[in-house]
Design a protein around this motif. Structure first.
Motif, short mmCIF file in Angstrom:
data_model
loop_
_atom_site.label_atom_id
_atom_site.label_comp_id
_atom_site.label_asym_id
_atom_site.label_seq_id
_atom_site.Cartn_x
_atom_site.Cartn_y
_atom_site.Cartn_z
N PRO A 25 -8.54 19.49 24.90
CA PRO A 25 -9.42 18.33 24.71
C PRO A 25 -10.88 18.69 24.93
O PRO A 25 -11.20 19.74 25.49
N SER A 26 -11.76 17.82 24.47
CA SER A 26 -13.22 17.91 24.68
C SER A 26 -13.89 19.02 23.88
O SER A 26 -15.07 19.28 24.07
N LEU A 27 -13.16 19.70 22.99
CA LEU A 27 -13.77 20.74 22.16
C LEU A 27 -14.36 20.17 20.88
O LEU A 27 -15.27 20.76 20.31
N VAL A 28 -13.83 19.03 20.42
CA VAL A 28 -14.32 18.40 19.19
C VAL A 28 -14.70 16.96 19.53
O VAL A 28 -13.87 16.04 19.45
N ASN A 29 -15.94 16.77 19.91
CA ASN A 29 -16.38 15.44 20.32
C ASN A 29 -16.57 14.48 19.16
O ASN A 29 -16.63 13.26 19.37
N ALA A 30 -16.65 15.00 17.94
CA ALA A 30 -16.81 14.12 16.79
C ALA A 30 -15.52 13.40 16.44
O ALA A 30 -15.53 12.48 15.62
N ALA A 31 -14.42 13.81 17.04
CA ALA A 31 -13.13 13.16 16.76
C ALA A 31 -13.01 11.88 17.58
O ALA A 31 -12.76 11.92 18.78
N ARG A 32 -13.24 10.74 16.94
CA ARG A 32 -13.08 9.45 17.60
C ARG A 32 -11.64 8.98 17.39
O ARG A 32 -11.15 8.94 16.26
N ILE A 33 -10.99 8.64 18.47
CA ILE A 33 -9.57 8.31 18.46
C ILE A 33 -9.39 6.99 19.19
O ILE A 33 -10.10 6.71 20.16
#
Length: 232
Positions: A25-33
């Motif tokens: 987690p926290s490697l792709v901050n653009a991923a809004r879930i």
């Protein structure tokens, strides 16, 4: 001794398949879930006070790989896919109990018309069943003296470029406004299996309703095309 658990919620994510999901987690901050709570756990009282916390732990099920069994030894991608460690010394999805734990940023808590948590930086597949939510408490859970074993430090990243035709496709109707950033952050993590290094091979990663086709040479990923996903 065995136990039975109830699914309390379900994940809605841009990640449509395992390939392309960041390995932590926290490697792709653009991923809004989003995490949608399910009845009878969807009462606003269930999340009262949660918005006071910046991060939460999500306990979930590796539902896509749960029926594939497990082995006592696994090959972590971080070790190049060759060296083996014990399954309990890894975060492999193939486990005796297919349970995952992810620390994510909590952006928003909505209670109307449904109880929905908006999360940032999650590494969760679309449709993931969630078993529990717990607030992250920094003073007991952030340890400056902790050792990270063979994953001590972030992984190296790829640079990412775009073919002109692929960049032009970013204007297609229905693409999220931050789609390019999501693609770049995902590909920078190098989603390929550790044993694959063919600069001529074209890969595809499914994000939202789109298939992002790319190739990798040395330390650079090049986006060559964006295609609508074919419905199953």
């Amino acid at each position: 001794m065995s136990y039975t658990f109830e699914t309390i919620g379900v994940i809605h994510s841009p990640y449509r398949e395992k390939f392309g999901i960041p390995r932590q987690p926290s490697l792709v901050n653009a991923a809004r879930i989003t995490l949608e709570l399910l009845p009878p756990y969807d009462h606003p009282d269930m999340v009262r006070g949660l918005d006071a916390f910046s991060h939460v732990w999500i306990s979930f099920v590796f539902h896509q790989t749960a029926d594939r069994g497990w082995q006592p030894l696994v090959r972590p991608p971080r070790l190049g896919g060759n060296a083996k460690v014990g399954v309990f010394a890894s975060r492999a999805t193939h486990r005796p109990n297919p349970l995952g734990l992810s620390l994510v940023r909590l952006l928003r808590v909505d209670t109307q018309p449904k109880v929905v948590l908006t999360l940032e930086g999650a590494d969760l597949l679309d449709g993931t069943p969630v078993l529990d939510i717990k607030p992250y408490i920094p003073f007991v859970e952030a340890r400056a003296d902790a050792r990270g074993g063979f994953v001590d430090g972030p992984p190296p990243q790829l640079s990412v470029g775009w073919d002109a035709a692929a960049r032009a496709q970013l204007t297609a109707p229905g693409l999220p406004a931050d789609f390019a950033l999501l693609v770049e952050q995902v590909l920078a993590q190098d989603p390929r299996p550790a044993y694959q290094d063919d600069p001529e091979r074209i890969y595809g990663v499914a994000l939202h309703q789109w298939n992002v086709r790319f190739r990798v040479e040395k330390n650079h990923a090049q986006v060559i095309e964006i295609q609508p996903l074919t419905p199953n």
